[in-house]
Write an enzyme that holds these catalytic residues in place. Structure first.
Site, PDB file in Angstrom:
ATOM      1  N   ASP A   1       0.837  -1.194   0.000  1.00 19.76           N
ATOM      2  CA  ASP A   1       0.000   0.000   0.000  1.00 19.76           C
ATOM      3  C   ASP A   1       0.875   1.248   0.000  1.00 19.76           C
ATOM      4  OD1 ASP A   1      -2.739   1.175   0.400  1.00 19.76           O
ATOM      5  OD2 ASP A   1      -1.784   1.944   2.214  1.00 19.76           O
TER       6      ASP A   1
ATOM      7  N   GLU B   1      14.929 -14.406  -0.033  1.00 20.64           N
ATOM      8  CA  GLU B   1      15.283 -15.517   0.854  1.00 20.64           C
ATOM      9  C   GLU B   1      14.301 -16.680   0.711  1.00 20.64           C
ATOM     10  OE1 GLU B   1      15.345 -14.046   4.821  1.00 20.64           O
ATOM     11  OE2 GLU B   1      16.804 -12.448   4.383  1.00 20.64           O
TER      12      GLU B   1
END
Length: 545
Positions: A205, A265
């Site tokens: 957002d 990751e």
């Protein structure tokens, strides 16, 4: 070792279905949609043929801005359910082959968040600098002229600290201070928390609101002829400024690199950022998606504003994007939870509404980029008319009656016209179910041959049959007049796309193109005497012979 069979590129060309959880499905009769309700409806979502869902915020919140004011990033608000129910939602979605993306609101929190409570308690606590605090001017007025999107000054006086704090939205949504590295780390920890629970990505957002200028310079005025009201209203002076210092700062790039490093990751995590900047939107999209070390995608508001797409406009959007960021991957939407639904925003002759809706989803699914669809869009829902006494949105309440807020696009999903509240809830909904929506419920659309719902499924299936429509290049053929034509190409797959963007039959020269119609999406187009004839709001897809 990572599983090499995982498609790390799944997001490129993905179709993402946005769910506004308050309004999708209520499972416990309290009138508010919840996570169990979403899980219950996932088979329907899967039947559409989308690749992922994006769930608007469900975190713990006082709900002043309906979840976009977070008071606990790492828990589910009780009105939506529990963490265990969220885990069950993810498990069901993955079982059905659907990725799950969630809405992360990192630029600000609720004023009830423990971080802000501590920050405002004194000038020397551990989190005193976690939010944007500034002294008043000598005359007691705010530090500068920055404005809130929700109206008025972006600064609120705090009697305890005897300072102003920054809020780009509601006064109860204080902005975090991204110049503090501890804040950045705390937000990266939040990101890992949800990745560890199995989410596949994030919608970020207000991604360009993270960092403010520490200089606190006044924003300059924007000349009237340059003002745009795509994301703000013409009754809101926010659009009167050039927002050079309160957002979109270059330091944000370093945080986005850290954020991307966390995503990397995990096997195939992705992010799409919402860029709200009327002046420099495409430039920011280019900055935030370049180099493969920031976010994967961004979407702006090019097709979320009032301007009805015409061939030149579509061409100019893509041309400007290519010039600014030739290697970036965009994400497009025609509707979402913040704007008037496009069936209303782009008005047509009512007799041609179905044809226009059919053509517009074909266009959206044919443009180069990923796609966000908004719940109810597949039913052709128009903006609901919500009475003032029923309004919930503080934005609409603030600027009524000229601007009615965002409740009209957030009313409950309609599942079955024959059931109470159209199948959304057994209780009283938080917003009224629109009477005009009920004849377009899922059950009614399922039973209707040629309905928009069936057409959405058809177009999504057609897109999946042609890799060029998913990940191919876009080459414009014609951008003059009322008919837009372009090629989508990837390897041997070359698809010719034509769209009549107006409500009268159109013809385009066709004799120089060695093209045959593709099966799977019939819009009634005809090839006669070397010309392609497109009915009102018609479309055509062909393959090079």
């Amino acid at each position: 070792m990572q599983n090499t069979s995982i498609d790390k590129d799944w997001w490129r060309g993905a179709v993402i279905y946005q769910i506004y959880p308050r309004s999708y499905q209520d499972s416990n009769g309290d009138g508010i949609g919840d996570l169990n309700g979403i899980t219950q409806r996932l088979p329907y979502v899967a039947s559409l043929g989308v690749d992922a869902i994006w769930i608007s915020p469900f975190f713990t919140s006082p709900m002043n801005d309906f979840g976009y004011d977070v008071s606990n990033y790492c828990d589910v608000d009780p009105m939506f359910g529990t963490l265990a129910e969220f885990d069950a939602l993810i498990a069901k979605a993955h079982e059905l082959g659907i990725k799950v993306m969630i809405d992360l609101v990192l630029s600000h929190t609720s004023d009830l968040h423990p971080w802000f409570k501590e920050s405002r308690s004194s000038a020397d606590n551990d989190k005193a600098d976690w939010y944007v605090w500034a002294d008043a001017k000598p005359d007691g007025t705010p530090p500068n002229n920055w404005l809130s999107i929700f109206g008025g000054s972006a600064w609120e006086w705090d009697t305890g600290r005897q300072k102003y704090y920054l809020h780009n939205f509601l006064t109860s949504q204080p902005d975090l201070n991204f110049h503090n590295m501890d804040v950045q780390q705390a937000l990266l920890d939040v990101t890992r928390f949800w990745l560890e629970r199995g989410v596949d990505g994030f919608r970020l957002d207000t991604i360009n609101f993270y960092v403010h200028s520490q200089s606190l310079k006044d924003n300059p005025a924007l000349p009237p002829e340059k003002r745009s009201f795509n994301t703000t209203t013409d009754v809101n002076p926010y659009a009167f400024q050039s927002h050079l210092y309160d957002k979109s700062q270059p330091e944000n790039l370093e945080f986005l690199k850290k954020f991307r490093a966390v995503l990397d990751e995990y096997p195939a995590a992705t992010a799409v950022g919402e860029v709200g900047d009327e002046e420099r939107g495409l430039e920011i999209v280019a900055d935030y998606t370049s180099g493969g070390d920031k976010v994967h995608m961004c979407y702006g508001f090019d097709f979320l504003g009032p301007r009805v797409p015409d061939p030149k406009f579509v061409h100019d959007v893509f041309s400007d994007l290519h010039e600014a960021a030739p290697d970036s991957w965009p994400c497009w939407a025609f509707s979402n939870h913040d704007v008037v639904r496009y069936a209303t925003r782009w008005p047509v002759n009512p007799d041609l509404q179905d044809a226009a809706n059919h053509m517009r989803i074909a266009l959206l699914l044919s443009m180069r980029g990923s796609v966000c669809l908004y719940q109810g869009e597949e039913l052709g829902l128009e903006e609901a008319d919500v009475a003032f006494e029923d309004l919930q949105d503080p934005y609409g309440i603030r600027f009524w009656p000229k601007f009615k807020g965002r409740d009209g696009c957030r009313t409950p999903m309609v599942w079955d016209e024959t059931k109470p509240q159209a199948g959304f809830s057994e209780g009283t909904p938080w917003l009224p179910v629109a009477d005009s929506h009920k004849p377009k419920s899922v059950a009614q659309m399922e039973a209707r041959n040629g309905s928009l719902l069936h057409h959405y499924r058809q177009m999504l299936a057609f897109r999946k049959q042609h890799v060029a429509l998913i990940k191919g290049d876009l080459l414009f053929v014609n951008t003059e007049g009322n008919v837009l034509t372009f090629m989508r190409e990837l390897g041997e797959d070359r698809v010719f796309c034509a769209f009549n963007l107006v409500g009268e039959e159109q013809e385009v020269a066709f004799d120089s193109l060695n093209i045959e119609p593709l099966e799977g999406c019939d819009f009634g187009a005809q090839i006669k005497e070397g010309k392609l004839r497109l009915p009102a709001y018609g479309a055509f897809f062909g393959a090079l012979k």
